[in-house]
Design an enzyme around this catalytic site. Structure first.
Site, short mmCIF file in Angstrom:
data_model
loop_
_atom_site.label_atom_id
_atom_site.label_comp_id
_atom_site.label_asym_id
_atom_site.label_seq_id
_atom_site.Cartn_x
_atom_site.Cartn_y
_atom_site.Cartn_z
N SER A 74 0.84 -1.21 0.00
CA SER A 74 0.00 0.00 0.00
C SER A 74 0.87 1.26 0.00
CB SER A 74 -0.91 0.01 1.23
OG SER A 74 -1.76 -1.10 1.22
N ASN A 154 -5.83 -9.39 -7.72
CA ASN A 154 -5.86 -10.15 -6.47
C ASN A 154 -7.13 -10.98 -6.29
OD1 ASN A 154 -6.42 -7.23 -6.32
ND2 ASN A 154 -7.33 -7.73 -4.35
N GLN A 182 0.64 -9.21 -6.38
CA GLN A 182 0.19 -10.59 -6.58
C GLN A 182 1.05 -11.35 -7.60
OE1 GLN A 182 -2.21 -12.28 -4.95
NE2 GLN A 182 -2.92 -10.53 -3.75
N GLY A 203 5.80 -8.07 1.02
CA GLY A 203 6.38 -9.28 1.59
C GLY A 203 5.37 -10.35 1.99
N HIS A 204 4.25 -9.91 2.60
CA HIS A 204 3.40 -10.91 3.24
C HIS A 204 2.58 -11.75 2.28
CE1 HIS A 204 -0.73 -8.98 3.35
NE2 HIS A 204 0.00 -7.92 3.05
N CYS A 327 -20.12 -8.18 2.98
CA CYS A 327 -19.72 -7.97 4.38
C CYS A 327 -18.24 -8.15 4.60
CB CYS A 327 -20.50 -8.90 5.29
SG CYS A 327 -22.25 -8.59 5.17
C1 LIG Z 1 -2.17 -7.11 -0.71
C2 LIG Z 1 -2.14 -6.19 -1.85
C3 LIG Z 1 -1.74 -4.84 -1.70
C4 LIG Z 1 -1.41 -4.26 -0.34
O1 LIG Z 1 -0.19 -4.69 0.15
P1 LIG Z 1 0.11 -4.50 1.72
O2 LIG Z 1 1.53 -4.96 1.87
O3 LIG Z 1 -0.87 -5.36 2.44
O4 LIG Z 1 -0.04 -3.06 2.01
C5 LIG Z 1 -1.70 -4.04 -2.81
N1 LIG Z 1 -2.02 -4.51 -4.02
C6 LIG Z 1 -2.40 -5.79 -4.22
C7 LIG Z 1 -2.73 -6.25 -5.59
C8 LIG Z 1 -2.48 -6.66 -3.14
O5 LIG Z 1 -2.88 -7.91 -3.35
#
Ligand SMILES: *Cc1c(COP(=O)(O)O)cnc(C)c1O
Length: 398
Positions: A74, A154, A182, A203-204, A327
């Protein structure tokens, strides 16, 4: 099959894997030095960051000097778009182009810029969820400074023609940003071959911790800071470095990009089996392109049910998945992505996203295939909407 725990929401986040945690551990324990300090444990941190920067750069075909660590995807998106706008405004340019089905980190940033006098064109996607490069080309104006198109979606997993869009932007001398959160580790990426100027990663989504990401900024693009303060990240992004997470991100991206074709082959086999089996359920449809899609992404709508009920029932069976229903996103409207590909509200509400990752097995896929049809059947038996569908009423008319 015996009850099991199946984590099938890898597009939402992923588990930190053992090698990643192991790489991080020294920096969470005795190696706590501030990378700006000149004593040994500080220098150790600085060296670890430099090495991590090299690894991340190599993974996407960038130079080490082009990588800046951020707090996640983000922040990278916000930095790229808002700060490109700052540069553009000084040159009198006010127009940017994105698509209707971006992640909210991009969409809401663009909406923020609209409130501050910028003009945004939102390119549509076709019913498969693909952006047409010629639409991007047609939308470019004399005052366009940026095109931002996500690499892979995503929700429905569609992989966009990024190299073609990159080529157009380079020819038209417009900066090209892609949210590749992604795509990294799932699709081969080379920023120079693909003419990408700015790229966001996180990273996550690839088995590193939450709260770490990076922005690739091509040499020659000199965006101002989003975060002001200390001189970290070569004066571009203030804040004492999250050394352990930076090292974790590097380890994760190294592992994720080591053999992408093998990973794609393994995951797409499971994906296609799940899709084929779940589409046997009456009144179901696959969302997104069957071929140009992430190897681990399944997104199917089942008419006559609510996504939330489906997720809760799946949870009782030990399955974690997600839905484009209302929701889950905290609003009344279903997913903007599913609406963008033309789904009626009622169909979007009954959507299920299964996102497979490195840790999923064939047994997981079989378990999903066993559980989902029974749950859909049970929910439909209780659904007044399903009765109306069976009577052939137009449930989206009102
Ligand atoms: C998860 C995601 C984000 C946000 O990344 P964060 O590290 O959670 O801030 C942005 N763009 C896409 C396409 C995502 O899947």
């Amino acid at each position: 099959m015996d009850k099991r725990f199946v984590y099938a929401d890898n597009s939402a986040t992923t588990k930190i894997t053992a090698p990643v945690l192991e790489a991080m551990m020294p920096y969470l324990t005795d190696g706590y030095g501030n990378a700006s300090s000149i004593y040994s444990i500080g220098m150790d941190s600085a060296r670890a960051i430099l090495k991590a920067r090299e690894t991340v750069a190599n993974a996407i075909g960038a130079k080490t000097s082009e990588i800046y660590f951020t707090s996640g995807g983000s922040e990278a998106d916000n930095w790229a778009i808002k700060c490109a706008a700052d540069v553009a405004a000084k040159k009198g340019k006010k127009h940017l182009i994105t698509t209707v089905f971006e992640h909210h980190a991009v969409l809401h940033t663009c909406q923020y810029l609209e409130k501050h006098g910028f003009d945004v064109t939102y390119i549509p996607v076709d019913e498969m969820g693909l952006v047409h490069p010629e639409d991007v080309e047609k939308a470019i104006r004399d005052d366009t400074f940026l095109v931002s198109v996500m690499f892979a979606n995503n929700e429905i997993g569609t992989i966009q023609p990024i190299a073609e869009i990159g080529k157009i932007c380079r020819e038209k001398k417009v900066w090209f940003h892609t949210d590749a959160v992604q795509a990294v580790g799932n699709v081969p990426i080379n920023v120079s071959e693909m003419n990408i100027d700015l790229l966001s990663l996180s990273g996550h989504k690839i088995h590193a911790p939450k709260g770490i990401g990076a922005l690739y900024m091509r040499t020659g693009i000199n965006l101002p800071n989003l975060i002001h303060g200390g001189a970290q990240e070569r004066n571009k992004r203030a804040g004492t470095e999250n050394v352990a997470s930076i090292v974790g991100l590097a380890k994760a991206i190294e592992l994720a990009t080591a053999d992408i074709p093998a990973k794609q082959a393994r995951l797409s086999k499971m994906r296609d089996k799940i899709i084929a089996e779940l589409l046997k359920i009456p009144e179901s449809r696959l969302n997104g392109d069957p071929v140009k899609r992430l190897a681990g992404n399944v997104n199917i709508s089942f008419r006559g049910i609510e996504g939330e009920s489906l997720l809760l029932s799946l949870d009782l069976e030990g399955i974690c998945a997600s839905s484009g229903s209302a929701c889950t996103s905290g609003s009344l409207d279903p997913s903007h992505v599913l609406l963008a590909i033309g789904l009626p509200h009622s169909t979007a509400h009954g959507s299920l996203r299964i996102s497979l990752g490195d840790l999923n097995t064939e047994e997981d896929a079989d378990y999903i295939i066993e559980k989902v049809p029974a749950i859909v059947g049970k929910l439909r038996a209780m659904s007044p909407l399903w009765e109306r569908i069976l009577r052939d009423e137009d449930i989206d008319a009102e």
